[in-house]
Scaffold this motif. Structure first.
Motif, PDB file in Angstrom:
ATOM      1  N   ARG A  17      48.489  91.345  94.560  1.00  0.00           N
ATOM      2  CA  ARG A  17      49.557  90.532  93.960  1.00  0.00           C
ATOM      3  C   ARG A  17      50.892  91.252  93.958  1.00  0.00           C
ATOM      4  O   ARG A  17      51.933  90.607  93.946  1.00  0.00           O
ATOM      5  N   SER A  18      50.887  92.570  93.982  1.00  0.00           N
ATOM      6  CA  SER A  18      52.146  93.324  93.971  1.00  0.00           C
ATOM      7  C   SER A  18      52.536  93.824  95.365  1.00  0.00           C
ATOM      8  O   SER A  18      53.480  94.598  95.498  1.00  0.00           O
ATOM      9  N   GLU A  19      51.822  93.390  96.371  1.00  0.00           N
ATOM     10  CA  GLU A  19      52.081  93.828  97.751  1.00  0.00           C
ATOM     11  C   GLU A  19      52.731  92.714  98.564  1.00  0.00           C
ATOM     12  O   GLU A  19      52.602  91.537  98.234  1.00  0.00           O
ATOM     13  N   ASP A  20      53.373  93.087  99.650  1.00  0.00           N
ATOM     14  CA  ASP A  20      53.932  92.117 100.593  1.00  0.00           C
ATOM     15  C   ASP A  20      52.762  91.421 101.285  1.00  0.00           C
ATOM     16  O   ASP A  20      51.914  92.088 101.889  1.00  0.00           O
ATOM     17  N   PRO A  21      52.675  90.104 101.209  1.00  0.00           N
ATOM     18  CA  PRO A  21      51.555  89.394 101.846  1.00  0.00           C
ATOM     19  C   PRO A  21      51.415  89.673 103.341  1.00  0.00           C
ATOM     20  O   PRO A  21      50.312  89.634 103.873  1.00  0.00           O
ATOM     21  N   GLU A  22      52.503  89.994 104.008  1.00  0.00           N
ATOM     22  CA  GLU A  22      52.456  90.280 105.447  1.00  0.00           C
ATOM     23  C   GLU A  22      51.549  91.464 105.762  1.00  0.00           C
ATOM     24  O   GLU A  22      50.991  91.553 106.852  1.00  0.00           O
ATOM     25  N   LEU A  23      51.389  92.375 104.786  1.00  0.00           N
ATOM     26  CA  LEU A  23      50.521  93.539 104.998  1.00  0.00           C
ATOM     27  C   LEU A  23      49.114  93.111 105.369  1.00  0.00           C
ATOM     28  O   LEU A  23      48.452  93.766 106.175  1.00  0.00           O
ATOM     29  N   PHE A  24      48.653  91.996 104.815  1.00  0.00           N
ATOM     30  CA  PHE A  24      47.276  91.553 104.989  1.00  0.00           C
ATOM     31  C   PHE A  24      47.064  90.665 106.216  1.00  0.00           C
ATOM     32  O   PHE A  24      45.957  90.204 106.449  1.00  0.00           O
ATOM     33  N   PHE A  25      48.127  90.481 106.996  1.00  0.00           N
ATOM     34  CA  PHE A  25      48.040  89.637 108.190  1.00  0.00           C
ATOM     35  C   PHE A  25      48.644  90.354 109.393  1.00  0.00           C
ATOM     36  O   PHE A  25      49.672  89.939 109.925  1.00  0.00           O
ATOM     37  N   PRO A  26      47.991  91.446 109.825  1.00  0.00           N
ATOM     38  CA  PRO A  26      48.497  92.199 110.981  1.00  0.00           C
ATOM     39  C   PRO A  26      48.410  91.365 112.257  1.00  0.00           C
ATOM     40  O   PRO A  26      47.557  90.486 112.381  1.00  0.00           O
ATOM     41  N   VAL A  27      49.315  91.668 113.165  1.00  0.00           N
ATOM     42  CA  VAL A  27      49.319  90.990 114.460  1.00  0.00           C
ATOM     43  C   VAL A  27      48.688  91.934 115.470  1.00  0.00           C
ATOM     44  O   VAL A  27      49.196  93.024 115.719  1.00  0.00           O
ATOM     45  N   GLY A  28      47.531  91.533 116.004  1.00  0.00           N
ATOM     46  CA  GLY A  28      46.838  92.354 116.987  1.00  0.00           C
ATOM     47  C   GLY A  28      45.750  93.190 116.357  1.00  0.00           C
ATOM     48  O   GLY A  28      45.491  93.115 115.156  1.00  0.00           O
ATOM     49  N   GLY A  29      45.146  94.004 117.195  1.00  0.00           N
ATOM     50  CA  GLY A  29      44.042  94.830 116.741  1.00  0.00           C
ATOM     51  C   GLY A  29      44.119  96.246 117.247  1.00  0.00           C
ATOM     52  O   GLY A  29      43.111  96.949 117.305  1.00  0.00           O
ATOM     53  N   SER A  30      45.325  96.669 117.652  1.00  0.00           N
ATOM     54  CA  SER A  30      45.483  98.037 118.142  1.00  0.00           C
ATOM     55  C   SER A  30      46.861  98.551 117.746  1.00  0.00           C
ATOM     56  O   SER A  30      47.696  97.792 117.254  1.00  0.00           O
ATOM     57  N   GLY A  31      47.079  99.836 117.973  1.00  0.00           N
ATOM     58  CA  GLY A  31      48.373 100.447 117.681  1.00  0.00           C
ATOM     59  C   GLY A  31      48.776 100.289 116.230  1.00  0.00           C
ATOM     60  O   GLY A  31      48.001 100.559 115.316  1.00  0.00           O
ATOM     61  N   PRO A  32      50.023  99.802 115.995  1.00  0.00           N
ATOM     62  CA  PRO A  32      50.521  99.660 114.623  1.00  0.00           C
ATOM     63  C   PRO A  32      49.662  98.741 113.757  1.00  0.00           C
ATOM     64  O   PRO A  32      49.578  98.920 112.546  1.00  0.00           O
ATOM     65  N   ALA A  33      49.008  97.772 114.359  1.00  0.00           N
ATOM     66  CA  ALA A  33      48.154  96.859 113.587  1.00  0.00           C
ATOM     67  C   ALA A  33      46.999  97.618 112.940  1.00  0.00           C
ATOM     68  O   ALA A  33      46.584  97.274 111.833  1.00  0.00           O
ATOM     69  N   LEU A  34      46.479  98.648 113.612  1.00  0.00           N
ATOM     70  CA  LEU A  34      45.384  99.433 113.027  1.00  0.00           C
ATOM     71  C   LEU A  34      45.839 100.159 111.768  1.00  0.00           C
ATOM     72  O   LEU A  34      45.092 100.251 110.797  1.00  0.00           O
ATOM     73  N   VAL A  35      47.075 100.657 111.787  1.00  0.00           N
ATOM     74  CA  VAL A  35      47.631 101.320 110.604  1.00  0.00           C
ATOM     75  C   VAL A  35      47.786 100.297 109.485  1.00  0.00           C
ATOM     76  O   VAL A  35      47.427 100.552 108.334  1.00  0.00           O
ATOM     77  N   GLN A  36      48.285  99.123 109.820  1.00  0.00           N
ATOM     78  CA  GLN A  36      48.471  98.065 108.838  1.00  0.00           C
ATOM     79  C   GLN A  36      47.134  97.622 108.242  1.00  0.00           C
ATOM     80  O   GLN A  36      47.018  97.413 107.034  1.00  0.00           O
ATOM     81  N   ILE A  37      46.121  97.502 109.081  1.00  0.00           N
ATOM     82  CA  ILE A  37      44.782  97.130 108.605  1.00  0.00           C
ATOM     83  C   ILE A  37      44.264  98.188 107.638  1.00  0.00           C
ATOM     84  O   ILE A  37      43.729  97.860 106.572  1.00  0.00           O
TER      85      ILE A  37
END
Length: 99
Positions: A17-37
């Motif tokens: 609830r205190s996080e940016d919702p975009e954090l939970f919807f990464p685009v892709g499954g490699s590179g920066p998306a893995l860090v976001q996941i």
């Protein structure tokens, strides 16, 4: 789609609830998306409602984002496994347990 009621739990506030919702919807499954996941899963790991969130997402067939610490693929895998009749390590009827 029904609203995930656990988000408004009267006793426990979800960690997301205190996080940016975009954090939970990464685009892709490699590179920066893995860090976001990994970052999203870290939020889920400290959430008192992680189990409720995960069960809701699996039950609703939620096909996007990290919910309850599981990615889309992890939820699909869990759904396939449950449909096949078991969880990893669960004993199947008629089969002896390893040991």
């Amino acid at each position: 789609m029904p609203s995930p009621r656990f988000l408004w739990h009267p006793l426990h506030r979800p960690a997301c609830r205190s996080e940016d919702p975009e954090l939970f919807f990464p685009v892709g499954g490699s590179g920066p998306a893995l860090v976001q996941i990994a970052e999203a899963k870290a939020v889920c790991a400290r959430c008192p409602l992680r189990r409720e969130c995960r069960e809701w997402a699996v039950g609703q067939g939620e096909d996007a984002g990290v919910w309850g610490g599981l990615t889309e693929e992890e939820r699909r895998s869990r759904s396939r496994r449950d449909a096949a009749g078991g969880r990893p390590g669960a004993r199947r009827a008629g089969r002896p347990a390893d040991g």
